[in-house]
Design an enzyme around this catalytic site. Structure first.
Site, PDB file in Angstrom:
ATOM      1  N   GLU A 170      16.003  75.058  53.000  1.00 18.13           N
ATOM      2  CA  GLU A 170      16.254  74.419  51.699  1.00 18.13           C
ATOM      3  C   GLU A 170      17.652  74.687  51.147  1.00 18.13           C
ATOM      4  OE1 GLU A 170      13.390  75.973  52.406  1.00 18.13           O
ATOM      5  OE2 GLU A 170      11.828  74.473  52.091  1.00 18.13           O
ATOM      6  N   HIS A 210       2.801  75.623  45.175  1.00 16.48           N
ATOM      7  CA  HIS A 210       3.026  74.190  45.418  1.00 16.48           C
ATOM      8  C   HIS A 210       2.744  73.348  44.176  1.00 16.48           C
ATOM      9  CE1 HIS A 210       3.004  75.255  49.685  1.00 16.48           C
ATOM     10  NE2 HIS A 210       3.304  74.013  50.014  1.00 16.48           N
TER      11      HIS A 210
END
Lengths: 319, 341
Positions: B76, B145
């Site tokens: 990321e 999440h």
């Protein structure tokens, strides 16, 4: 082998960086230059050797120790000094200073005060070049301290799988602020880490201008030919402290003395004199020219206007 | 209205269309992210078959090729940083961060690099970058999440923050975000992907920084963010049975934010309720409450009120998760209380 003319230019560029940094050191000690300053003294051959292979269209990202990269990429003393003094006429209008100096017209995507912060930015420049199918390349300069940052490893992997036209240049001066590289880093040559990502890693002695030239030349050609990234580790003797004013209590004095004994600038001067490419008089003339330019730039910077406090939140967003 | 204008599609399709149309219009627009194609490098029927974790980017690799649609390893920080660098070098990257809960891995590149480069370099840098991400609770995805996180990024000068509440808005706001010359964080609530809505064919944009008046009313202003707009609409139907007319405002973008529309509404209703699927501290709900209380104090007939999540991570177990997300019942009872005050 580089030509004599090339080595002369190389010498003059290194001297420009050294004399700029020596002048900044003197001016900073007078107390009217704001912020933190980290000088590039001792590493001149790296910025000069790499950036002489580039043109304005190529990208570089730099570090908190970025003055040498700026000068080698073509930034003017005037614009840089005005920035260091926090003036409206500076490269970044006084908003950045020494640690955040940038010159987008010359592909200089910014110094970076986050260790390793600029590595992926240069990879983005390389990705833009590849996407546009241009022959531009990008160089990411970083120090040995950044070699243990995760983003370097992520970026080396990405650059390898995408064959990005990118050169990773690790300026290894043996110290991440006060921490010796031999303590912090699992390999004795950081260049070895490139092998883990499937591309070449070269270790060069940064006091040897010709060795830096050879490594830079092969890495830049590799990138321009579409053959992907290279990691160049330039071993530098740290001739000065981490920042201007660093008492360096953590470092044995003899190590500093040793570092100062291997200086690429007088070494190359001797070689050029021995091969009749340069004379003592010639050196003196070059120094006079650089000093004149520095005097003018310091005056320009000091005389330039400071930004107005009323503009503090102007320019945060693009139109 | 023609047949085409009444087309009903999902949020996932609306977002796909916005990306596709922008990429067709501008060859410098590229897409980078994890699993955005799937089967990377395999070719044939497997490569591109996934089209992102939620199928949103399906078909784009096929249409635009691997130089412009780059499936990435799980990295990321580097993905975000490469996007920032590529935008500084003149491209318009759209980065798929997959889940907003993954943005902390790239936080330095967003916060210290993307957000500051324009200002810190004295206006030299232009960073036309979009970071898209899914967010929100309701799927049982639990702690790592489900975060909304838009409040964190709204705090940061130099970023724009967009929170679409419908497929129609998502398409127009995403196109505007891609064409914007600043780093934009685009938060797609999980509930948005399957939501059906009337979405025009062809390219259109909604300006960043203009709220949408979702429903007019005269008794209470409900400022609802992202999926909370749907809940506010349900609550308004119940409130209408009591004779309470709720006005619903969707800010659409949190940075910049359109306070003018909210102040105008408060002048009419005299009451303010903010509904936000985030923890309550230092949040966008707190920010809107503070600002509107300063700007419209003289018009408020009741204390400004907020409905947020509790100050906890998002839990897994269904009764806990449903206690976490602001409910229609909470909106109804709080609004009733304010209107009786």
């Amino acid at each position: 082998m580089p030509t004599k003319a090339y080595l002369l230019e190389f010498y003059e560029l290194m001297l420009k960086i050294r004399m700029f940094e020596e002048r900044v050191t003197r001016e900073f000690r007078k107390g009217d230059m704001p912020g933190f300053v980290h000088t590039y003294i001792g590493a001149e051959a790296v910025a000069a050797g790499i950036c002489m292979q580039l043109d304005d269209h190529d990208y570089i990202s730099s570090t908190h120790r970025g003055h040498g990269h700026c000068i080698a990429k073509g930034c003017s003393f005037r614009d840089m000094l005005a920035e260091l003094y926090g003036k409206e006429t500076g490269l970044c209008k006084g908003r950045g200073g020494s640690m955040h100096i940038a010159d987008f017209d010359r592909g200089m995507l910014g110094a970076n005060a986050i260790v390793g912060g600029g590595i992926a930015l240069a990879a983005g420049g390389a990705l833009a070049a590849q996407t546009r199918k241009s022959d531009r390349v990008a160089v990411s300069f970083f120090g040995d301290g950044a070699c243990n940052q995760g983003i370097l490893h992520e970026t080396m992997n990405l650059a390898s799988i995408w064959k990005l036209p990118l050169i990773f240049v690790c300026e290894n001066n043996g110290w991440a602020e006060s921490t010796p590289t031999e303590y912090s880093t699992s390999v004795s040559n950081i260049a070895e880490r490139a092998h883990g990502y499937g591309f070449a890693g070269l270790t060069v002695d940064a006091s040897d201008a010709e060795a830096v030239y050879e490594a830079a030349n092969s890495a830049v050609q590799c990138a321009r030919n579409g053959d992907g990234p290279t990691l160049i580790e330039a071993k530098i003797g740290r001739m000065v402290g981490h920042y201007l004013g660093d008492p360096e209590g953590y470092r044995p004095k003899e190590l500093k003395v040793k570092a100062r004994s291997k200086d690429p600038i007088p070494d190359l001067a001797s070689k050029l004199i021995d091969s009749n490419a340069l004379t003592e008089m010639g050196i003196s003339n070059i120094k006079d020219r650089i000093n004149t330019e520095l005097d003018e730039a310091v005056s320009y910077a000091k005389d330039s206007p400071l930004p107005s406090g009323a503009d503090v939140d102007i320019g945060v967003y693009s139109e | 209205m023609s047949q085409q204008e009444q087309r009903i599609i999902s949020g996932a399709s609306a977002i796909n269309e916005a990306i596709r149309e922008c990429m067709e219009q501008d060859p410098t627009t590229i897409l980078i992210g994890e699993d955005i194609a799937g089967g990377a490098g395999l070719g044939g029927q497997h490569e591109g078959a996934m089209g992102g974790s939620f199928g949103v980017t399906k078909g784009l690799l096929e249409q635009f090729g691997p130089l412009r649609v780059r499936d990435t390893p799980i990295s990321e920080a580097a993905i975000a940083g490469i996007g920032v660098g590529a935008s500084a070098a003149g491209l318009r990257p759209i980065i798929d961060m997959m889940w907003s809960s993954f943005t902390p891995l790239a936080f330095d590149q967003i916060f210290n690099q993307a957000a500051k480069m324009r200002y810190m370099f004295g206006g030299q840098a232009k960073i036309p970058l979009v970071l898209r991400m899914a967010m929100g609770a309701g799927l049982g995805a639990a702690g790592q999440h489900s975060d909304t996180l838009y409040s964190v990024f709204t705090h940061i000068p130099g970023l724009k923050v967009v929170v679409p509440s419908s497929p129609n808005d998502a398409k127009g706001l995403l196109a505007a975000s891609i064409k914007d010359n600043n780093p934009v964080l685009f938060f797609e609530h999980m509930g948005l992907y399957g939501m059906k809505d009337e979405v025009p064919e062809g390219s259109y944009t909604y300006p960043l920084g203009e709220a949408r008046l979702v429903q007019e009313g005269s008794d209470i202003t409900i400022v609802a963010i992202s999926m909370m707009v749907t809940k506010a609409l349900e609550a308004a139907t119940v409130l209408a049975e009591d004779g309470i007319k709720a006005e619903i405002i969707d800010p659409r973008t949190l940075s910049p934010i359109d306070y003018d529309s909210m102040v105008a509404s408060i002048k009419k209703t005299g009451r303010l309720l903010i509904v936000d699927e985030s923890p309550p501290r230092c949040s966008i709900a707190a920010d809107i409450a503070a600002n509107l209380s300063e700007m419209a104090f003289g018009y408020l007939q009741a204390p400004t009120s907020r409905i947020t999540c509790p100050h906890s991570p998002v839990p897994l177990s269904p009764p806990l998760e449903s206690a976490y997300i602001p409910s229609v019942e909470q909106i109804v009872s709080t609004a009733r209380g304010l209107c009786c005050a």
